[in-house]
Design an enzyme around this catalytic site. Sequence first.
Site, PDB file in Angstrom:
ATOM      1  N   THR A 162       0.818  -1.214   0.000  1.00  0.00           N
ATOM      2  CA  THR A 162       0.000   0.000   0.000  1.00  0.00           C
ATOM      3  C   THR A 162       0.850   1.262   0.000  1.00  0.00           C
ATOM      4  O   THR A 162       0.633   2.177  -0.798  1.00  0.00           O
ATOM      5  CB  THR A 162      -0.933   0.008   1.217  1.00  0.00           C
ATOM      6  OG1 THR A 162      -1.759  -1.154   1.183  1.00  0.00           O
ATOM      7  CG2 THR A 162      -1.804   1.244   1.224  1.00  0.00           C
ATOM      8  N   VAL A 163       1.843   1.329   0.896  1.00  0.00           N
ATOM      9  CA  VAL A 163       2.673   2.528   0.993  1.00  0.00           C
ATOM     10  C   VAL A 163       3.760   2.520  -0.065  1.00  0.00           C
ATOM     11  O   VAL A 163       3.994   3.523  -0.746  1.00  0.00           O
ATOM     12  CB  VAL A 163       3.289   2.657   2.396  1.00  0.00           C
ATOM     13  CG1 VAL A 163       4.176   3.891   2.484  1.00  0.00           C
ATOM     14  CG2 VAL A 163       2.198   2.722   3.458  1.00  0.00           C
ATOM     15  N   GLU A 204      10.126   9.491   9.918  1.00  0.00           N
ATOM     16  CA  GLU A 204       8.937  10.324  10.120  1.00  0.00           C
ATOM     17  C   GLU A 204       7.648   9.519   9.970  1.00  0.00           C
ATOM     18  O   GLU A 204       6.677   9.727  10.704  1.00  0.00           O
ATOM     19  CB  GLU A 204       8.930  11.481   9.121  1.00  0.00           C
ATOM     20  CG  GLU A 204       7.742  12.428   9.260  1.00  0.00           C
ATOM     21  CD  GLU A 204       7.752  13.183  10.574  1.00  0.00           C
ATOM     22  OE1 GLU A 204       6.905  12.867  11.428  1.00  0.00           O
ATOM     23  OE2 GLU A 204       8.595  14.077  10.743  1.00  0.00           O
ATOM     24  N   GLY A 235     -11.135  -1.541   5.455  1.00  0.00           N
ATOM     25  CA  GLY A 235      -9.683  -1.582   5.330  1.00  0.00           C
ATOM     26  C   GLY A 235      -8.928  -0.788   6.373  1.00  0.00           C
ATOM     27  O   GLY A 235      -7.706  -0.637   6.279  1.00  0.00           O
ATOM     28  N   LYS A 294       4.581   3.576  19.125  1.00  0.00           N
ATOM     29  CA  LYS A 294       4.694   4.982  18.746  1.00  0.00           C
ATOM     30  C   LYS A 294       4.950   5.857  19.971  1.00  0.00           C
ATOM     31  O   LYS A 294       5.718   6.830  19.905  1.00  0.00           O
ATOM     32  CB  LYS A 294       3.425   5.418  18.023  1.00  0.00           C
ATOM     33  CG  LYS A 294       3.210   4.688  16.705  1.00  0.00           C
ATOM     34  CD  LYS A 294       1.834   4.962  16.123  1.00  0.00           C
ATOM     35  CE  LYS A 294       1.631   4.214  14.819  1.00  0.00           C
ATOM     36  NZ  LYS A 294       0.266   4.370  14.275  1.00  0.00           N
TER      37      LYS A 294
END
Length: 435
Positions: free
Chosen positions: A17-18, A131, A189, A207
């Site tokens: 996807t990315v 990032e 999704g 995170k």
Amino acid sequence: MTDTHPTIDVAVLGAGTVGSQVIRILGEQADDLTARSGAKIRVASVLVRNPEAPRDVDVDPSVLTTDPATAIDGRDVVVELIGGIEPARTFVRRALDQGISVVTGNKALLAAHGPELYEAAAASGADLYYEAAVAGAVPVVYGLRESLAGDRVTRVMGIVNGTTNFILDSMATKGMTYEEALSQAQRLGFAEADPSADVDGLDAAAKCAILASLAFHTRVGIEDVAVEGITGITTEDMAEAALTGHAVKLLAIAERRVGEDGTEGVSARVHPALVPGDNPLATVAGAFNAIVVEGEAAGRLMFYGQGAGGAPTASAVLSDLVAAVHHRAHGGNAPRESVYAHLPILDAGLSHTRYQIRLKVEDRLGVLSDVAGIFARHGVSIQSVHQRYNTDPGAATIVIATHTAREADLRAVANALGQSGAVREVLSTLRVEGE
């Protein structure tokens, strides 16, 4: 006119996807990215499991490979978008040990092996950018690592997992049960078939560890973060939150504070909490992320935007890639790991918060006195008590809000209430944050 821009060879590990969006944007915005980075960015290799698999974008078949060595060795920059710990760790180390700069969006890898990777990058002179590992397109890593480098950050609090925020928002706005909201998130999704990393709070904890490390210049690992997920949140919790003007959000909270022995340290935790309606975090809807950073000089800053998705996350990856490519072509380095503070990790039980506890109690004379006695014995002050409608014969539902107290004392109260003869059931225990 002769083009004098050097060419920088980039390997993309993973074309999902990315990764597919990174490749698409590199092709569509090639001239702009060349102007910004000062070099031509050439996708020299793309590591995939199956070269024949269908993809969201067209990828030159000649650059596809299933061999990590072919993909990585000799490149200038590696973009790691595989996710997980292994084989991602092995691939990133292979690149860094050769002095190849790395851009990654892998929060699990950084939370588990960050120190090792930072040291490998420093030893070889390579850049390590990440990032995209926190909050997708939201530039909070840059903000903490560079924009706020001259300030003293005291607290970071926010919504860093879009899946859980989507689920909680659906429960609040559409009256869905947790199971219904999760099923909807999976259909759309937003949630994986196995959603445990999100709903159990582990993604947010990874995170949170990264944010705490950046904010407080101290190594914080995922094992240092106290974690609770959202699987126990009910429609009744949502109704009570609305009644009292709150929203239920899964929060990641990292703060610098002084322990009971007078030593300054770091506390990091992830848990669902009631957020007052006038706090901007309460209005964060859908799969969006928002992080509030508090600094002694800058005051309170809020970073908000899309926290997931191919294109938003690719935006963060490409911002790092432009910086890494510029350094490879023209010299310079990314900021190194900053851990000079070496602050101790404080026990989460020593943090201070407020609780809102919903109880089903015996409907008899003296029950409130019994309940209040439990709070008093543990040194927790009651702020308010409200009775709610209850159809169960002989029982009453009450909601008790506390004043701020130690987490450990509040937990002790909740445990004691569960064992009290005056209490039939502790229906829910939620912290109140962001007041």
